[in-house]
Design a protein around this motif. Sequence first.
Motif, PDB file in Angstrom:
ATOM      1  N   ALA A 162     -36.608 -49.193 -35.256  1.00 53.64           N
ATOM      2  CA  ALA A 162     -35.601 -49.524 -34.242  1.00 53.64           C
ATOM      3  C   ALA A 162     -36.227 -50.314 -33.093  1.00 53.64           C
ATOM      4  O   ALA A 162     -35.882 -50.132 -31.929  1.00 53.64           O
ATOM      5  N   GLY A 163     -37.176 -51.175 -33.438  1.00 54.69           N
ATOM      6  CA  GLY A 163     -37.807 -52.004 -32.419  1.00 54.69           C
ATOM      7  C   GLY A 163     -38.951 -51.324 -31.689  1.00 54.69           C
ATOM      8  O   GLY A 163     -39.571 -51.903 -30.815  1.00 54.69           O
ATOM      9  N   ILE A 164     -39.236 -50.056 -32.051  1.00 50.75           N
ATOM     10  CA  ILE A 164     -40.319 -49.340 -31.390  1.00 50.75           C
ATOM     11  C   ILE A 164     -41.547 -49.382 -32.292  1.00 50.75           C
ATOM     12  O   ILE A 164     -41.516 -48.892 -33.417  1.00 50.75           O
ATOM     13  N   SER A 165     -42.632 -49.981 -31.780  1.00 48.08           N
ATOM     14  CA  SER A 165     -43.863 -50.026 -32.557  1.00 48.08           C
ATOM     15  C   SER A 165     -44.514 -48.649 -32.512  1.00 48.08           C
ATOM     16  O   SER A 165     -44.806 -48.124 -31.438  1.00 48.08           O
ATOM     17  N   LEU A 166     -44.742 -48.070 -33.682  1.00 47.64           N
ATOM     18  CA  LEU A 166     -45.366 -46.748 -33.730  1.00 47.64           C
ATOM     19  C   LEU A 166     -46.798 -46.821 -33.223  1.00 47.64           C
ATOM     20  O   LEU A 166     -47.405 -45.815 -32.916  1.00 47.64           O
ATOM     21  N   THR A 168     -48.171 -49.564 -30.795  1.00 48.97           N
ATOM     22  CA  THR A 168     -48.334 -49.912 -29.375  1.00 48.97           C
ATOM     23  C   THR A 168     -47.655 -48.894 -28.464  1.00 48.97           C
ATOM     24  O   THR A 168     -47.927 -48.866 -27.272  1.00 48.97           O
ATOM     25  N   ASN A 169     -46.803 -48.047 -29.035  1.00 46.45           N
ATOM     26  CA  ASN A 169     -46.193 -47.011 -28.199  1.00 46.45           C
ATOM     27  C   ASN A 169     -47.245 -46.038 -27.664  1.00 46.45           C
ATOM     28  O   ASN A 169     -46.981 -45.277 -26.749  1.00 46.45           O
TER      29      ASN A 169
END
Lengths: 207, 244
Positions: A162-166, A168-169
Amino acid sequence: MKKLIVLVFAALFATLVLAQEAPDVLVKRVTEEVLDIVRQDKNIQNGDSRKAIELVDAKVIPHFNFAHMTALALGKEWRKASPQQQQQLTAEFKTLLVRTYSNALTSYKNQRVIFKPFRMNPGDSDVQVRTEVDQPGNKPVQLDYSLEKLDAGWKVYDVNVAGISLVTNYREQFGQEIRNGGIDGLIKTVAAKNKSLEGNPAKAAGK
Amino acid sequence: MTDILTRWKRRAGLSCLVAGMITLAGPAAAGETTYDPLEGFNRAMFAVNEGLDTVAIKPIAQAYDFVVPLPAKAGVGDFFGNIADVRNVLNNALQGKLAEAGSDLGRLLINSTVGIFGLFDVASELGLEKHDEDFGQTLAVWGWDSSNFLFWPLIGPRTVRDTGGWIVDVYTDPTWYTLNKSVATRNSLVALLYVDVRASLLPSDKVVEEAALDKYAYVRDAYLQRRRNQIFDGSPPRLQDVLD
């Protein structure tokens, strides 16, 4: 002897074919292999984390570049880490990612993965394979993979949900730990986190 | 007369809020970690929300998830999804995405009629894709592209911009607006929407719990990344890779 030579050549050929497998074909093949297994495995569907991790270890991990993932999560700090620190952190981060996201497989409920049209130029060595997870009664979720071309074939170095980098988060959280206790402090924190997840028998047994 | 008065009062309330937002916004965030200057306040609110969630909201969402059969849940999701298409039409138009606005208007008409008041998402079956937009995204497209992070109890993560956007979304949402005459119906619908949204997040609870070193930072950064993705309609410009 002749048989052995044939076998060696067959193995070599197979590796060669795999190495040349296009990135979208690779993602599709691995996704379908994994989902086929999950669909038939009642233990995984019932929350058996250990079995989910075993499955991911066998099928998914060989296609990931964890050193690159760890570097992405660290940002600028990666270059300041010694090779040994880089190695240690990569190992711990890998354990954390594999454990937490294998668990996502245990909540499998008839999701379907749809592969979006894939575009790539002949010389590209860094591409995105875009998919969508459709689940009954819920909004579809965008799931994208970033892959890079290495000698050993295409490797995933980032996953976007959903646009969330696992990956860079983690950058801010890692930065915070480094400000508090340096790279070694960060390694210790991630290792401790892994231990705490491992040490919980309820979680390990998936109960 | 009273009608005008309440409307005026409401409008005054809204402008006060918007003014408050602008004060809170302060200078635009530039550096890497300056997008959360209110971290102390935010962490406190996050803790409040975690408490509320554990005690009340999550158990209700779990009960809802357990009791309501899948087709009914899908109907609830589609019903609110259809209402959200009103917002999508409006905000696509405000962003100049006229083809998308037209297509979402088509969705709204089809689903409200053939789809029986939106209980079935017939338009998606027909291949009419949804284009999710809200006023926070519209403000971003209009140029308010970076905004400080805020965490609210009950409402959850937002930015200053998205809080303002959310208030406008509420004012343009038929659930709140045209149903004003029946407060009971409106409140039940809003509660149902809330529980439905929370229930849809249940599967990710365990992942976040296990993956995060610092749950607050994990949730904050995930929210900001997801918004960036939404603002760029699913394909944001790629950030520079440190290894390049």
